[in-house]
Design an enzyme around this catalytic site. Structure first.
Site, PDB file in Angstrom:
ATOM      1  CB  SER A   1      16.125  11.795  32.833  1.00 40.39           C
ATOM      2  OG  SER A   1      14.988  13.133  32.635  1.00 40.39           O
TER       3      SER A   1
ATOM      4  CE  LYS B   1      13.267  13.522  36.404  1.00 37.26           C
ATOM      5  NZ  LYS B   1      13.902  14.009  34.991  1.00 37.26           N
TER       6      LYS B   1
ATOM      7  CB  SER C   1      11.534  10.377  33.827  1.00 34.59           C
ATOM      8  OG  SER C   1      12.803  11.111  33.915  1.00 34.59           O
TER       9      SER C   1
ATOM     10  CE  LYS D   1      14.760   8.501  35.790  1.00 33.95           C
ATOM     11  NZ  LYS D   1      14.256   8.716  34.414  1.00 33.95           N
TER      12      LYS D   1
END
Length: 474
Positions: free
Chosen positions: A82, A85, A142, A244
Site C-alpha cells: 500500500s 497509494k 488504506s 503511509k
C-alpha cells in the site's frame, strides 16, 4: 542327548532373534523419516533469516538535500504494497492543484472499484464519494476501493492510471519503480525500492504542502464508521506527521514515515518488517540515529537559507551532491509555488539599497517612488523561480536582495513579484523572480544552490489559489 539339547538350543536361538529383527526393521524406516523431517526443519529454520533479509530494506534520508543517512538494500526492487497509494495521492494532489479535481467533487463508484479486495470502505457500485473522502479513506483505512475510484477519475482505466503513475515516478527520479495498480494489491510486476519511496515521500511533502497536512489525519469518520490511521508513529513519536504504511504477504510490513524536529525533516523507509510493532520500533530506532547524525552535521542553531530542496523541485533524484538547507528564518510553511496572476504587479530590481514594496495577488498597485522596483507588465512571465514564503513582507524583500547579491549578479535587473496569500487566516508573502524561460530558470536555481540559497522553478501552467485553508507543517 547332548546334541539334542544343543540342536534344540540352536534351533531356538533363531526363533528368539526373529522378533528382534522385526522390531529393528520397523524402527529403521521410522527413524529415517524422523531424521529426514528434522533435517527439513533445520533447513527451513536456516532459510527464514535469508527470506526475511531478502525482502528487508531501509533508508533514512534528509528531505532537504536528499542526503542518505542510513541505507540497507536501498535499491533492491521489492513489493511496495500500500505504499503504492502514496503515488496515487501524489497524482490526486497534482490534479487538485491544476484544477482537474476538486475536494468536494463527487466521484462515481464503478463495479471494478466496488469489487476490490479488502481493506476497503465497502463502496457500492453506482454510489458516489467525494474526492476528499476517497483521499481520507486511502490515508487512514488504506482503502483499495477508494484508490480505484480516484484512479478512474484521472484516467480512462486503472491500468492506464498505473502507466501514468510509472511515468510520474520516472520524472521524479524513481528509476527502479513500476506500478501496475493504484492500490498496491499483489502484482508480481509492481515493484519499487526504499530509495525510490523516500524520493516520493519527500516530493509529496515539498511539492504539495497545502495538502500534505492531510497525511497526519489519525482518524476518519465515514458513514458512521471510524477508520483509524495504520501509521502508529502519529501521536506517539515526536515530530511524526505522516506518511503511509503497507502490507501484503509477499512484502511484509512496510512504512514510509516523515518526522520533523526543529529545522530538520527526515524521511524513513522500512520494507519487510516481521510485524507492525517490530517495524515501528525499528523505524523509530533508525530515525533516532538519523537525527543524531543530522544534528551533528547541520546544527539547528545555525541559520540556513529557506526550505525547498532544488533537486526535488526540478524532478531530479536525491543524491549527496545536493546541499540545500532549511531556513530557521521561515516561520510560515511554504505553499506550492505559483507564477504571478493576471493583473499582478511585477517589479524589477534596480537599486539594491532601496526599500521594496509588497503587492497582493491581483492588485494593480504601482511601485512607490524610490522603491527600487519598477513596473513591467508587458514582459514575458512564463517561468519563475521562488526563493521562499515569509510571514513578513520586509523579510521577503530582504531575501530578494540577498538572493540577488549571492547570484553573482545573475538576477540583477530581473523582475520581481512579491505576492500575498493566506494560511490559517494569516498572511504570508511569496518572493519570486519572474520572466525566465525554462532553461534560464533552472540555471538561476542551480547557481543559487551553489551559494547555499534554495529556490525552486515555477512552471507557467502551475496554478494555486491565493487562500490556503489550513496551515501545513512541512
Amino acid at each position: 542327548m547332548h546334541q539334542g539339547p544343543e540342536e534344540t538350543a540352536i534351533a531356538i536361538k533363531p526363533q528368539m532373534r526373529r522378533p528382534q529383527r522385526r522390531v529393528g526393521s520397523l524402527f529403521a524406516p521410522r527413524f529415517s523419516t524422523f531424521l529426514a523431517s528434522l533435517l527439513c526443519l533445520f533447513i527451513l529454520v536456516a532459510m527464514l533469516p535469508a527470506t526475511a533479509e531478502a525482502r528487508y530494506a531501509a533508508v533514512v534520508m534528509d528531505s532537504r538535500s536528499g542526503e542518505i543517512l542510513y541505507s540497507r538494500n536501498a535499491d533492491e526492487r521489492l513489493y511496495p504494497a500500500s505504499l503504492t497509494k502514496i503515488m496515487t495521492l501524489y497524482m490526486t494532489f497534482e490534479a487538485l492543484q491544476r484544477g482537474q479535481l476538486r475536494l468536494d467533487q463527487k466521484l462515481s463508484v464503478s463495479a471494478r472499484a466496488a469489487g476490490q479486495a479488502p481493506t476497503k470502505l465497502d463502496l457500492k457500485k453506482g454510489q458516489t464519494i467525494t474526492v476528499q473522502d476517497a483521499m481520507f479513506g486511502l490515508i487512514t483505512k488504506s482503502a483499495n476501493d477508494a484508490a480505484t475510484v480516484l484512479a478512474e477519475a484521472m484516467a480512462p482505466t486503472e491500468a492506464e492510471f498505473a502507466r501514468m503513475m510509472t511515468a510520474k515516478a520516472k520524472s521524479l527520479g524513481m528509476t527502479r519503480t513500476t506500478f501496475r495498480n493504484a492500490s498496491g494489491l499483489p502484482n508480481k510486476h509492481q515493484k519499487s525500492t526504499a530509495r525510490d519511496m523516500a524520493i516520493l515521500g519527500a516530493a509529496l511533502i515539498h511539492n504539495f504542502p497545502q495538502y500534505y497536512h492531510f497525511m497526519s489525519l489519525q482518524e476518519f469518520d465515514y458513514k458512521g464508521r471510524k477508520h483509524k490511521n495504520h501509521n502508529n508513529l502519529l501521536g506517539q513519536y515526536k515530530g511524526a506527521d505522516g506518511i503511509k504504511t503497507g502490507y501484503i504477504r509477499a512484502s511484509g510490513f512496510n512504512l514510509v514515515a516523515s518526522v520533523k524536529r526543529g529545522n530538520h525533516r527526515l524521511i524513513g523507509v522500512v520494507f519487510g518488517g516481521q510485524t507492525a510493532k517490530s517495524r515501528d520500533a525499528h523505524m523509530m530506532s533508525l530515525l533516532d540515529t538519523g537525527f543524531e547524525k543530522i544534528e551533528a552535521i547541520y546544527p539547528s542553531t545555525v541559520p540556513t537559507p529557506f526550505d525547498k530542496p532544488l533537486r526535488i523541485a526540478l524532478g531530479q533524484p536525491h543524491d549527496r551532491a545536493a546541499s540545500v538547507e532549511v531556513a530557521s528564518v521561515t516561520p510560515v510553511p511554504l505553499p506550492a509555488p505559483t507564477p504571478p496572476a493576471s493583473g499582478a504587479s511585477v517589479y524589477t530590481v534596480s537599486d539594491m539599497n532601496a526599500t521594496g514594496v509588497s503587492v497582493t495577488r491581483g492588485s494593480t498597485t504601482t511601485a512607490a517612488a524610490g522603491s527600487g522596483f519598477e513596473t513591467d507588465k508587458t514582459a514575458n512571465m512564463n517561468w519563475a523561480i521562488q526563493i521562499g514564503a515569509f510571514s513578513q513582507k520586509s523579510t521577503a524583500e530582504n531575501q530578494i536582495y540577498k538572493a540577488t547579491e549571492q547570484s553573482s549578479r545573475l538576477l540583477q535587473g530581473r523582475r520581481v513579484n512579491i505576492e500575498k496569500a493566506l494560511s490559517d487566516g494569516k498572511p504570508f508573502y511569496r518572493a519570486q523572480f519572474v520572466g525566465f524561460d525554462e532553461a534560464e530558470a533552472r540555471e538561476a536555481c542551480n547557481s543559487l544552490a551553489k551559494q547555499r540559497v534554495s529556490c525552486f522553478v515555477v512552471a507557467p501552467d502551475l496554478r494555486l489559489p491565493s487562500y490556503i485553508a489550513q496551515k501545513s507543517n512541512s
